[in-house]
Scaffold this active site. Structure first.
Site, PDB file in Angstrom:
ATOM      1  N   ILE A   1       0.845  -1.191   0.000  1.00 18.44           N
ATOM      2  CA  ILE A   1       0.000   0.000   0.000  1.00 18.44           C
ATOM      3  C   ILE A   1       0.881   1.242   0.000  1.00 18.44           C
ATOM      4  O   ILE A   1       1.850   1.313   0.755  1.00 18.44           O
ATOM      5  CB  ILE A   1      -0.901   0.007   1.247  1.00 18.44           C
ATOM      6  CG1 ILE A   1      -1.731  -1.272   1.318  1.00 18.44           C
ATOM      7  CG2 ILE A   1      -1.786   1.257   1.288  1.00 18.44           C
ATOM      8  CD1 ILE A   1      -2.338  -1.539   2.685  1.00 18.44           C
ATOM      9  N   CYS A   2       0.531   2.212  -0.842  1.00 11.87           N
ATOM     10  CA  CYS A   2       1.216   3.504  -0.841  1.00 11.87           C
ATOM     11  C   CYS A   2       0.139   4.587  -0.805  1.00 11.87           C
ATOM     12  O   CYS A   2      -0.968   4.350  -0.345  1.00 11.87           O
ATOM     13  CB  CYS A   2       2.142   3.637  -2.047  1.00 11.87           C
ATOM     14  SG  CYS A   2       1.281   3.704  -3.634  1.00 11.87           S
ATOM     15  N   TYR A   3       0.463   5.776  -1.259  1.00 15.47           N
ATOM     16  CA  TYR A   3      -0.506   6.873  -1.243  1.00 15.47           C
ATOM     17  C   TYR A   3      -1.629   6.684  -2.267  1.00 15.47           C
ATOM     18  O   TYR A   3      -2.797   6.757  -1.934  1.00 15.47           O
ATOM     19  CB  TYR A   3       0.189   8.213  -1.526  1.00 15.47           C
ATOM     20  CG  TYR A   3       1.123   8.641  -0.432  1.00 15.47           C
ATOM     21  CD1 TYR A   3       0.644   9.274   0.704  1.00 15.47           C
ATOM     22  CD2 TYR A   3       2.492   8.407  -0.540  1.00 15.47           C
ATOM     23  CE1 TYR A   3       1.511   9.670   1.715  1.00 15.47           C
ATOM     24  CE2 TYR A   3       3.357   8.797   0.463  1.00 15.47           C
ATOM     25  CZ  TYR A   3       2.865   9.426   1.590  1.00 15.47           C
ATOM     26  OH  TYR A   3       3.725   9.803   2.594  1.00 15.47           O
TER      27      TYR A   3
ATOM     28  N   PHE B   1      -3.782   4.080  -0.197  1.00 12.72           N
ATOM     29  CA  PHE B   1      -4.472   4.421   1.042  1.00 12.72           C
ATOM     30  C   PHE B   1      -5.455   5.569   0.844  1.00 12.72           C
ATOM     31  O   PHE B   1      -6.520   5.602   1.478  1.00 12.72           O
ATOM     32  CB  PHE B   1      -3.469   4.781   2.146  1.00 12.72           C
ATOM     33  CG  PHE B   1      -4.161   5.145   3.420  1.00 12.72           C
ATOM     34  CD1 PHE B   1      -4.757   4.176   4.207  1.00 12.72           C
ATOM     35  CD2 PHE B   1      -4.257   6.468   3.812  1.00 12.72           C
ATOM     36  CE1 PHE B   1      -5.436   4.516   5.375  1.00 12.72           C
ATOM     37  CE2 PHE B   1      -4.927   6.819   4.975  1.00 12.72           C
ATOM     38  CZ  PHE B   1      -5.513   5.842   5.763  1.00 12.72           C
TER      39      PHE B   1
END
Length: 109
Positions: free
Chosen positions: A67-69, A96
């Site tokens: 998961i990243c931005y 996210f």
């Protein structure tokens, strides 16, 4: 045709997976402050300072979700982690930011 080293995962699928009891590893590659302000429940922060310990102890056979931005840099991290011997690696599409927008009641601080 060459298979990609990772697969894409949508928000709804991850939400469903989290409701099940199957083993699942979630890693969040955002900066420490962003992670502390909110993250997907059950995820752990993965950064340059923690990656060695993670590689030593993480189960290689359980699905691994990165998961990243916004779902972009997680693709590079997912490809790298697949190269480290993880059998089933996913990049969360929308990251996210999309998770928080769609499921605000499922954000952990």
């Amino acid at each position: 045709m060459i298979n990609a080293p990772f697969r894409h995962l949508d928000i709804a699928s991850l939400a469903d997976w989290l409701e099940g009891d199957a083993p699942l590893t979630l890693v969040d590659i955002r900066d420490p402050q962003s992670f502390a302000q909110g993250h997907v429940p059950g995820s752990q922060r993965l950064g340059n300072d923690t990656v060695d310990a993670f590689l030593d102890q993480a189960p290689r056979q359980a699905p691994l979700v990165v998961i990243c931005y916004h779902g972009h840099s997680s693709q590079q991290a997912a490809a790298w982690l697949a190269g480290q011997g993880f059998a089933e690696v996913y990049s969360l599409d929308g990251g996210f930011t999309d998770w928080q927008h769609r499921l605000p009641d499922r954000v952990e601080c």
